[in-house]
Design a protein around this motif. Structure first.
Motif, PDB file in Angstrom:
ATOM      1  N   ALA A  23       3.249   3.072   0.318  1.00  0.00           N
ATOM      2  CA  ALA A  23       3.962   4.342   0.443  1.00  0.00           C
ATOM      3  C   ALA A  23       4.404   4.574   1.880  1.00  0.00           C
ATOM      4  O   ALA A  23       5.535   5.013   2.145  1.00  0.00           O
ATOM      5  CB  ALA A  23       3.083   5.493  -0.032  1.00  0.00           C
ATOM      6  N   ALA A  24       3.526   4.287   2.860  1.00  0.00           N
ATOM      7  CA  ALA A  24       3.859   4.483   4.267  1.00  0.00           C
ATOM      8  C   ALA A  24       4.997   3.562   4.702  1.00  0.00           C
ATOM      9  O   ALA A  24       5.924   3.983   5.407  1.00  0.00           O
ATOM     10  CB  ALA A  24       2.626   4.253   5.131  1.00  0.00           C
ATOM     11  N   ILE A  25       4.955   2.309   4.261  1.00  0.00           N
ATOM     12  CA  ILE A  25       6.006   1.355   4.613  1.00  0.00           C
ATOM     13  C   ILE A  25       7.331   1.767   3.983  1.00  0.00           C
ATOM     14  O   ILE A  25       8.396   1.684   4.615  1.00  0.00           O
ATOM     15  CB  ILE A  25       5.590  -0.060   4.178  1.00  0.00           C
ATOM     16  N   ARG A  26       7.290   2.220   2.752  1.00  0.00           N
ATOM     17  CA  ARG A  26       8.513   2.671   2.085  1.00  0.00           C
ATOM     18  C   ARG A  26       9.109   3.875   2.800  1.00  0.00           C
ATOM     19  O   ARG A  26      10.330   3.936   3.029  1.00  0.00           O
ATOM     20  CB  ARG A  26       8.213   3.013   0.613  1.00  0.00           C
ATOM     21  N   GLU A  27       8.264   4.838   3.163  1.00  0.00           N
ATOM     22  CA  GLU A  27       8.761   6.027   3.845  1.00  0.00           C
ATOM     23  C   GLU A  27       9.318   5.678   5.231  1.00  0.00           C
ATOM     24  O   GLU A  27      10.299   6.270   5.678  1.00  0.00           O
ATOM     25  CB  GLU A  27       7.637   7.062   3.973  1.00  0.00           C
ATOM     26  N   LEU A  28       8.698   4.739   5.920  1.00  0.00           N
ATOM     27  CA  LEU A  28       9.213   4.296   7.213  1.00  0.00           C
ATOM     28  C   LEU A  28      10.639   3.775   7.063  1.00  0.00           C
ATOM     29  O   LEU A  28      11.537   4.135   7.838  1.00  0.00           O
ATOM     30  CB  LEU A  28       8.312   3.201   7.786  1.00  0.00           C
ATOM     31  N   ARG A  29      10.855   2.963   6.061  1.00  0.00           N
ATOM     32  CA  ARG A  29      12.182   2.387   5.840  1.00  0.00           C
ATOM     33  C   ARG A  29      13.184   3.462   5.403  1.00  0.00           C
ATOM     34  O   ARG A  29      14.308   3.519   5.908  1.00  0.00           O
ATOM     35  CB  ARG A  29      12.089   1.287   4.773  1.00  0.00           C
ATOM     36  N   GLU A  30      12.773   4.345   4.491  1.00  0.00           N
ATOM     37  CA  GLU A  30      13.693   5.349   3.966  1.00  0.00           C
ATOM     38  C   GLU A  30      14.059   6.401   5.008  1.00  0.00           C
ATOM     39  O   GLU A  30      15.205   6.868   5.043  1.00  0.00           O
ATOM     40  CB  GLU A  30      13.076   6.024   2.740  1.00  0.00           C
ATOM     41  N   GLU A  31      13.106   6.785   5.857  1.00  0.00           N
ATOM     42  CA  GLU A  31      13.356   7.882   6.795  1.00  0.00           C
ATOM     43  C   GLU A  31      13.887   7.432   8.145  1.00  0.00           C
ATOM     44  O   GLU A  31      14.459   8.244   8.879  1.00  0.00           O
ATOM     45  CB  GLU A  31      12.079   8.704   7.001  1.00  0.00           C
ATOM     46  N   THR A  32      13.698   6.160   8.488  1.00  0.00           N
ATOM     47  CA  THR A  32      14.129   5.703   9.813  1.00  0.00           C
ATOM     48  C   THR A  32      15.038   4.480   9.775  1.00  0.00           C
ATOM     49  O   THR A  32      15.660   4.155  10.785  1.00  0.00           O
ATOM     50  CB  THR A  32      12.921   5.358  10.695  1.00  0.00           C
ATOM     51  N   GLY A  33      15.078   3.762   8.673  1.00  0.00           N
ATOM     52  CA  GLY A  33      15.838   2.533   8.614  1.00  0.00           C
ATOM     53  C   GLY A  33      15.131   1.357   9.252  1.00  0.00           C
ATOM     54  O   GLY A  33      15.698   0.269   9.372  1.00  0.00           O
ATOM     55  N   VAL A  34      13.879   1.536   9.659  1.00  0.00           N
ATOM     56  CA  VAL A  34      13.111   0.488  10.331  1.00  0.00           C
ATOM     57  C   VAL A  34      12.159  -0.169   9.337  1.00  0.00           C
ATOM     58  O   VAL A  34      11.457   0.517   8.597  1.00  0.00           O
ATOM     59  CB  VAL A  34      12.318   1.074  11.519  1.00  0.00           C
ATOM     60  N   GLU A  35      12.156  -1.482   9.330  1.00  0.00           N
ATOM     61  CA  GLU A  35      11.243  -2.216   8.466  1.00  0.00           C
ATOM     62  C   GLU A  35       9.857  -2.281   9.106  1.00  0.00           C
ATOM     63  O   GLU A  35       9.718  -2.233  10.332  1.00  0.00           O
ATOM     64  CB  GLU A  35      11.763  -3.634   8.216  1.00  0.00           C
ATOM     65  N   ALA A  36       8.838  -2.424   8.292  1.00  0.00           N
ATOM     66  CA  ALA A  36       7.471  -2.498   8.801  1.00  0.00           C
ATOM     67  C   ALA A  36       7.288  -3.761   9.640  1.00  0.00           C
ATOM     68  O   ALA A  36       7.754  -4.834   9.269  1.00  0.00           O
ATOM     69  CB  ALA A  36       6.479  -2.493   7.650  1.00  0.00           C
ATOM     70  N   SER A  53      16.773  -1.719  14.612  1.00  0.00           N
ATOM     71  CA  SER A  53      17.936  -0.991  14.119  1.00  0.00           C
ATOM     72  C   SER A  53      17.825   0.482  14.457  1.00  0.00           C
ATOM     73  O   SER A  53      16.741   1.051  14.500  1.00  0.00           O
ATOM     74  CB  SER A  53      18.057  -1.176  12.600  1.00  0.00           C
ATOM     75  N   ALA A  54      18.961   1.115  14.711  1.00  0.00           N
ATOM     76  CA  ALA A  54      18.977   2.526  15.099  1.00  0.00           C
ATOM     77  C   ALA A  54      18.477   3.387  13.954  1.00  0.00           C
ATOM     78  O   ALA A  54      18.988   3.294  12.834  1.00  0.00           O
ATOM     79  CB  ALA A  54      20.391   2.938  15.478  1.00  0.00           C
ATOM     80  N   PRO A  55      17.446   4.211  14.190  1.00  0.00           N
ATOM     81  CA  PRO A  55      16.918   5.063  13.123  1.00  0.00           C
ATOM     82  C   PRO A  55      17.952   6.081  12.655  1.00  0.00           C
ATOM     83  O   PRO A  55      18.727   6.613  13.436  1.00  0.00           O
ATOM     84  CB  PRO A  55      15.726   5.766  13.780  1.00  0.00           C
ATOM     85  N   ALA A  56      17.948   6.362  11.359  1.00  0.00           N
ATOM     86  CA  ALA A  56      18.830   7.383  10.787  1.00  0.00           C
ATOM     87  C   ALA A  56      18.017   8.183   9.790  1.00  0.00           C
ATOM     88  O   ALA A  56      17.470   7.632   8.840  1.00  0.00           O
ATOM     89  CB  ALA A  56      20.025   6.738  10.098  1.00  0.00           C
ATOM     90  N   GLY A  57      17.897   9.482  10.004  1.00  0.00           N
ATOM     91  CA  GLY A  57      17.058  10.325   9.168  1.00  0.00           C
ATOM     92  C   GLY A  57      17.498  10.350   7.714  1.00  0.00           C
ATOM     93  O   GLY A  57      18.659  10.146   7.383  1.00  0.00           O
ATOM     94  N   ALA A  58      16.551  10.627   6.838  1.00  0.00           N
ATOM     95  CA  ALA A  58      16.826  10.728   5.403  1.00  0.00           C
ATOM     96  C   ALA A  58      15.778  11.639   4.791  1.00  0.00           C
ATOM     97  O   ALA A  58      14.801  12.018   5.429  1.00  0.00           O
ATOM     98  CB  ALA A  58      16.787   9.342   4.747  1.00  0.00           C
TER      99      ALA A  58
END
Length: 378
Positions: free
Chosen positions: A82-95, A149-154
Motif C-alpha cells: 500500500a505504501a509503495i503504491r501510494e508513493l507512486r500514485e501521489e508523487t510519480g516516484v517508484e520505490a 522523476s519530477a513529483p506530481a501530486g494526485a
C-alpha cells in the motif's frame, strides 16, 4: 470498505466463521506511509531531503505529509504494498531498492477522521461514522532527488515536493554556529517547563545538552518537546486544529497527523544505520563517491561535523595497518573530474566493498565527531 471481498466458499465452512460479525467490534482502518529520504548534493552544504505531499483535502489541508493512504481491500497484499503504491500514485516516484519497516503508529486520535459523525436531528443522538486509523510506515532510501522523476501530486495530494528534513526538525542540525544558536534558543524555551516537570532539568540536559549530544536520540527529543507542549502537534484538539503561537516558528514546520514523529523516528533510525549498515549509506550516496562526498553525506544525515582526516581512517583504513575500524570502501583507481579549471588534484573515487554490503558490521563505525561546544558549556 469499497467492494465486497470475494472469498472461495467451496467445502465446509467453520461454524465460527458464519457467526463472526466484524460490526460487533469498534471500526478500525489501516494505512501505509512511504518515508522516502534522499541526499541533495547539488549545493553546499549537502542536504538530507524528504519526499512529501502537501495535503489538498481535509483534515490538515495545506500541511505536508508523507505519501500514503488506506489499504485497498482487494488490491493490496499488505501495508508495504500500500505504501509503495501510494508513493507512486501521489508523487510519480517508484520505490527504491532500500525499503524497510520503520514502525506502526496507532495512538488514539492520531487521525481526526476517527471522530467523524453527525447528530441525528430527530433524536439528538451522535451517530459515529469514523474509524480508528493505524498506519505502518516504511523507510525508503534513494539517490539524489534531482535524479528522480519530477513529483506530481494526485488524489488528495495538492502537490509533491522534496523538502529539507531540518525545516521540520531544525534543532537536529548542528553543523554551524547559527544552527547551534537555534538549539540554545530551544533549550531556553524548555527551561520553564523543565523546572516544573519531574526530572525535567536532568532530561533536558541529557537530551539537548551539547556535551551529552547523541544524534540518534531524535525520537526522544521530539517526545520531550511534545510533553512540554512547545510544538503545535501537542496542542491540537480532536479535529486537528490548533491556535498558532508566534514562538512556533522556532520549532520548525508543522506536519499533518503524527508525521513529524514519524520523521523523527526515521531520522534517528538512519543516523544509527549508517554506523553499522553500509548498504543504507550506499543507498543514499550511490556505489561510488569521494571521501569528501562520503563525509558530507554523513554530516548531513547526523547533523553534526566530522574530523576530516580521522573520518578517512574510520571508513577506509589502510589495508595493512593496525586499525580495527571496519573497511567499507576501497580505492577504485579513478578520479572524479574536477568542475571548472581551478588548480588542484581531481579527487579519487572510492567504491563500497561488496562484503560490507551483505551483512551488518560486527563492529560499528566510530565516527570522529567534532566537539559541538566548549567543555564548560551546558
Amino acid at each position: 470498505m469499497s467492494d465486497e471481498v470475494k472469498v472461495p466458499v467451496d467445502g465446509p465452512v467453520p461454524e465460527w466463521a458464519m457467526r463472526y460479525n466484524a460490526s460487533d467490534y469498534p471500526p478500525h482502518a489501516v494505512t501505509g506511509d512511504a518515508v522516502a529520504l534522499a541526499l541533495d548534493t547539488a549545493g553546499a552544504p549537502c542536504t538530507l531531503r524528504a519526499l512529501l505531499v502537501e495535503r489538498g483535502g481535509v483534515p490538515y489541508h495545506g500541511l505536508d505529509a508523507w505519501p500514503g493512504g488506506f489499504m485497498e481491500w482487494n488490491a493490496d497484499h499488505d501495508t508495504r504494498q500500500a505504501a509503495i503504491r501510494e508513493l507512486r500514485e501521489e508523487t510519480g516516484v517508484e520505490a527504491p531498492e532500500f525499503v524497510e519497516a520503520l514502525g506502526s503508529y496507532s495512538r488514539n486520535g492520531r487521525d481526526p477522521r476517527q471522530f467523524a459523525g453527525y447528530r441525528d436531528q430527530a433524536t439528538g443522538e451522535w451517530i459515529a461514522r469514523g474509524a480508528r486509523v493505524t498506519t505502518a510506515a516504511y523507510l525508503m532510501l534513494t539517490r539524489d532527488p534531482h535524479g528522480v522523476s519530477a513529483p506530481a501530486g494526485a488524489d488528495d495530494a495538492a502537490r509533491a515536493h522534496w523538502a529539507d528534513v531540518y525545516d521540520y526538525l531544525p534543532w537536529e542540525d548542528l553543523r554551524d554556529e547559527g544552527r547551534l544558536a537555534r538549539l540554545r534558543r530551544v533549550v531556553e524555551a524548555l527551561d520553564g517547563w523543565a523546572h516544573t516537570a519531574p526530572d525535567g532539568v536532568e532530561r533536558v540536559r541529557e537530551l539537548f545538552g551539547l556535551r551529552e549530544w547523541n544524534e540518534e536520540r531524535t525520537p526522544e527529543r521530539w517526545a520531550l518537546l511534545m510533553e512540554a507542549g512547545l510544538v503545535p502537534e501537542a496542542r491540537r484538539d480532536r479535529w486537528g486544529t490548533v491556535q498558532a503561537r508566534a514562538e512556533d516558528a522556532l520549532f520548525g514546520r508543522e506536519m499533518a497527523f503524527d508525521h513529524r514523529q514519524i520523521l523523527a523516528d526515521a531520522l534517528g533510525r538512519v543516523r544509527g544505520k549508517i554506523k553499522y549498515t553500509p548498504a543504507a549509506l550506499m543507498a543514499l550516496t550511490g556505489p561510488e563517491a569521494t571521501l569528501d562526498e562520503l563525509q558530507a553525506a554523513c554530516e548531513a544525515i547526523a547533523g553534526r561535523p566530522l574530523h576530516r582526516s580521522n573520518f578517512r581512517r574510520a571508513v577506509a583504513p589502510a589495508e595493512h595497518g593496525k586499525s580495527r575500524a571496519p573497511r567499507i570502501v576501497a580505492r577504485t583507481g579513478t578520479r572524479r573530474p574536477r568542475q571548472g579549471r581551478g588548480p588542484g588534484v581531481a579527487p579519487e573515487l572510492y567504491r563500497f566493498l561488496p562484503e560490507a554490503m551483505r551483512a551488518r558490521l560486527d563492529t560499528s563505525i566510530r565516527f570522529p565527531w567534532l566537539h559541538l561546544a566548549p567543555d564548560d558549556s551546558a
